[in-house]
Design an enzyme around this catalytic site. Structure first.
Site, PDB file in Angstrom:
ATOM      1  N   GLY A  72     -14.374  -6.015   6.753  1.00  0.00           N
ATOM      2  CA  GLY A  72     -14.927  -6.009   8.103  1.00  0.00           C
ATOM      3  C   GLY A  72     -14.557  -4.759   8.884  1.00  0.00           C
ATOM      4  N   THR A  73     -13.321  -4.319   8.751  1.00  0.00           N
ATOM      5  CA  THR A  73     -12.864  -3.150   9.509  1.00  0.00           C
ATOM      6  C   THR A  73     -13.699  -1.925   9.151  1.00  0.00           C
ATOM      7  OG1 THR A  73     -10.649  -4.073   9.569  1.00  0.00           O
ATOM      8  CG2 THR A  73     -10.837  -1.718  10.008  1.00  0.00           C
ATOM      9  N   ASN A 152     -12.624 -13.949  17.430  1.00  0.00           N
ATOM     10  CA  ASN A 152     -11.649 -14.370  16.418  1.00  0.00           C
ATOM     11  C   ASN A 152     -10.462 -15.129  17.000  1.00  0.00           C
ATOM     12  OD1 ASN A 152     -11.563 -11.516  17.297  1.00  0.00           O
ATOM     13  ND2 ASN A 152      -9.534 -11.565  16.397  1.00  0.00           N
ATOM     14  N   GLN A 180     -16.248 -13.286  11.957  1.00  0.00           N
ATOM     15  CA  GLN A 180     -15.817 -14.685  12.086  1.00  0.00           C
ATOM     16  C   GLN A 180     -16.994 -15.657  11.980  1.00  0.00           C
ATOM     17  OE1 GLN A 180     -12.746 -15.970  12.234  1.00  0.00           O
ATOM     18  NE2 GLN A 180     -11.686 -14.015  12.298  1.00  0.00           N
ATOM     19  N   SER A 200     -17.140 -10.025   6.339  1.00  0.00           N
ATOM     20  CA  SER A 200     -15.997  -9.817   5.454  1.00  0.00           C
ATOM     21  C   SER A 200     -15.808 -11.012   4.524  1.00  0.00           C
ATOM     22  CB  SER A 200     -14.757  -9.632   6.334  1.00  0.00           C
ATOM     23  OG  SER A 200     -13.607  -9.502   5.550  1.00  0.00           O
ATOM     24  N   GLY A 201     -15.498 -10.728   3.256  1.00  0.00           N
ATOM     25  CA  GLY A 201     -15.394 -11.787   2.251  1.00  0.00           C
ATOM     26  C   GLY A 201     -14.272 -12.789   2.471  1.00  0.00           C
ATOM     27  N   HIS A 202     -13.120 -12.289   2.926  1.00  0.00           N
ATOM     28  CA  HIS A 202     -11.955 -13.189   2.925  1.00  0.00           C
ATOM     29  C   HIS A 202     -11.943 -14.213   4.048  1.00  0.00           C
ATOM     30  CE1 HIS A 202      -9.225 -11.259   6.039  1.00  0.00           C
ATOM     31  NE2 HIS A 202     -10.112 -10.310   5.884  1.00  0.00           N
ATOM     32  N   THR A 238     -16.837   4.103  -6.616  1.00  0.00           N
ATOM     33  CA  THR A 238     -17.200   3.121  -7.641  1.00  0.00           C
ATOM     34  C   THR A 238     -17.141   1.723  -7.050  1.00  0.00           C
ATOM     35  OG1 THR A 238     -16.347   4.561  -9.336  1.00  0.00           O
ATOM     36  CG2 THR A 238     -16.571   2.239  -9.940  1.00  0.00           C
ATOM     37  N   CYS A 326      -3.607  -9.402  13.565  1.00  0.00           N
ATOM     38  CA  CYS A 326      -3.396  -7.964  13.658  1.00  0.00           C
ATOM     39  C   CYS A 326      -2.508  -7.610  14.844  1.00  0.00           C
ATOM     40  CB  CYS A 326      -4.735  -7.244  13.814  1.00  0.00           C
ATOM     41  SG  CYS A 326      -6.049  -8.057  12.932  1.00  0.00           S
TER      42      CYS A 326
HETATM   43  N1  PLP Z   1     -13.633  -8.307  13.141  1.00  0.00           N
HETATM   44  C1  PLP Z   1     -13.197  -9.545  13.435  1.00  0.00           C
HETATM   45  C2  PLP Z   1     -13.846 -10.326  14.509  1.00  0.00           C
HETATM   46  C3  PLP Z   1     -12.127 -10.090  12.704  1.00  0.00           C
HETATM   47  O1  PLP Z   1     -11.695 -11.305  12.984  1.00  0.00           O
HETATM   48  C4  PLP Z   1     -11.534  -9.315  11.673  1.00  0.00           C
HETATM   49  C5  PLP Z   1     -10.362  -9.816  10.926  1.00  0.00           C
HETATM   50  O2  PLP Z   1      -9.561 -10.550  11.455  1.00  0.00           O
HETATM   51  C6  PLP Z   1     -12.053  -8.041  11.397  1.00  0.00           C
HETATM   52  C7  PLP Z   1     -13.104  -7.571  12.160  1.00  0.00           C
HETATM   53  C8  PLP Z   1     -11.504  -7.200  10.296  1.00  0.00           C
HETATM   54  O3  PLP Z   1     -11.962  -7.656   9.056  1.00  0.00           O
HETATM   55  P1  PLP Z   1     -11.202  -7.260   7.696  1.00  0.00           P
HETATM   56  O4  PLP Z   1      -9.927  -8.025   7.694  1.00  0.00           O
HETATM   57  O5  PLP Z   1     -12.132  -7.689   6.609  1.00  0.00           O
HETATM   58  O6  PLP Z   1     -11.014  -5.791   7.704  1.00  0.00           O
END
Ligand code: PLP
Length: 399
Positions: A72-73, A152, A180, A200-202, A238, A326
């Site tokens: 996601g970042t 989030n 989210q 984001s996958g996780h 890759t 974070c």
């Molecule tokens: N954006 C939001 C709203 C999130 O909650 C998060 C992760 O907590 C991210 C971005 C970042 O995603 P990633 O952990 O996949 O880099």
């Protein structure tokens, strides 16, 4: 194993066993580089396309509008930085909100250092962006609007469709951080007028280190990572084939189970909220009572430090969070809670509990029972609470 109750699914989720199973062959069996010519490896290109297709279908997008990233970042960074660069001749103004994830906010700060101007919109007491205010903030030099789909920390779901319509009417690009929301609530990029979307996958029972950016065809976004010709020459490197397979599998799984999961989780969430608010005095729910993610509950407990509560919950085997993962570790109160108008003390006493597909009522009962004891004990140690009780008793005697 010791008791473990995992209520931090907004931070990350357990990778589902079938997702792991789908990924495994791509480590040691089908390990070829998708860019290689021979069939053994080139098959992985097809596998990748299939995953892209699955994700595109869920969003109502086209297969070649999905670009894989390392999460996601990266997708957020890409959307903002590359749009800024590609459209800077048109203008240098970006609109976002005060409650975005730091992946957006810190990227905006970076862009401000490079001559861009960023308007950070306020939100109301529930964390909602006001679409009219957003429309008023649009200027002739506005090139991008970035508003998160769901927050989030407090789970509030933003009026994305209205925002998308406004952006589209004004000819301004619209990006949404759906990290989210994707896999939790239905999203259709055409219906919501979304030009770019990060996921984001996780966060959806998929693996870490993989995500995607949806980029609508026609958006003039530049390459983000330079090198090979992967991801249609826009994001070199890759491909993470096992990760991509994991993300695709998790996305399909999340889409298939979304309705029943949302019903189950929101029922449990409401049960949790009701018990906490009924049984623990001087407590409030943060975020919108209805327009919120099915799995999110966020509370503020007066006279309490969130960190102490987390430590005590940890000792009781409960994984929770006091803000976004974070920001924990820093002593600053959450920027989201401050933006919804909470004073510093209440923002400090916040607790986020995010349910997952395996959460049970019994687990929530255990957590509420523990919380009642923890909150009472911490309040008993708090000089602020002592003063408050004294004051209250004095008032009682006066009346
Ligand atoms: N954006 C939001 C709203 C999130 O909650 C998060 C992760 O907590 C991210 C971005 C970042 O995603 P990633 O952990 O996949 O880099």
């Amino acid at each position: 194993m010791e008791k473990l109750i995992y209520l931090d699914n907004a931070a990350t989720t357990k990778t589902a066993p079938e997702v792991v199973e789908a990924m495994l062959p791509y480590f040691s069996e089908y390990y070829g580089n998708p860019s290689s010519i021979y069939t053994f490896a080139a098959k992985n290109k097809e596998v990748e396309t299939q995953q892209r297709e699955k994700i595109a279908q869920i969003l109502g997008a086209k297969t070649n509008e999905i670009y894989f990233t390392a999460g996601g970042t990266e997708a957020d960074n890409w959307a903002l930085k590359a749009t800024a660069e590609a459209y800077e001749k048109k203008g240098k103004h970006i609109i976002t909100t005060k409650i975005e994830h730091h992946a957006i906010l810190h990227t905006c700060q970076y862009l401000e250092g490079r001559g861009f101007e960023v308007t950070c919109l306020d939100v109301d007491e529930y964390g909602l962006v006001n679409p009219e205010e957003l429309e008023r903030a649009i200027r002739p030099d506005t090139i991008l609007i970035s508003v998160m789909f769901a927050n989030n920390e407090i789970g509030t779901i933003e009026p994305i469709k209205e925002i998308g319509e406004i952006a589209s009417r004004h000819g301004v690009l619209f990006h949404t951080d759906a990290v989210q929301a994707f896999g939790q609530v239905p999203i259709n990029v055409d219906e919501f007028h979304i030009d770019m979307l990060s996921a984001s996958g996780h966060k959806l029972n998929g693996p870490k280190g993989i995500g995607f950016l949806y980029i609508r065809k026609g958006v003039k976004i530049r390459s983000f990572i330079h090198g090979g010709a992967q991801e249609r020459k826009r994001r070199a490197g890759t491909e993470n084939v096992p990760g991509i397979v994991g993300l695709g599998t998790a996305a399909r799984r999340a889409a298939e189970t979304m309705k029943e999961r949302a019903e189950k989780e929101s029922t449990l969430r409401d049960y949790l909220i009701e018990r906490v608010l009924d049984e623990i005095p001087y407590t409030r729910l943060n975020g919108h009572p209805q327009k919120r993610l099915p799995n999110n509950a966020n509370f503020s407990f007066e006279f309490i430090e969130g960190e102490s509560m987390l430590i005590r919950l940890d000792m009781a085997g409960v994984c929770a969070s006091s803000g976004s993962a974070c920001t924990s570790g820093s002593l600053d109160p959450s920027h989201v809670l401050l933006a919804i108008g909470l004073p510093h003390e209440k923002a400090h006493g916040s607790l986020r509990l995010t349910l997952g597909e395996e959460t049970t009522k019994e687990e929530l009962d255990y957590v509420v029972d523990q919380l009642k004891v923890i909150v009472k004990e911490l309040r008993d140690m708090s000089p602020l609470y002592e003063d408050f009780v004294k004051q209250k008793n004095k008032m009682k005697h006066v009346h």
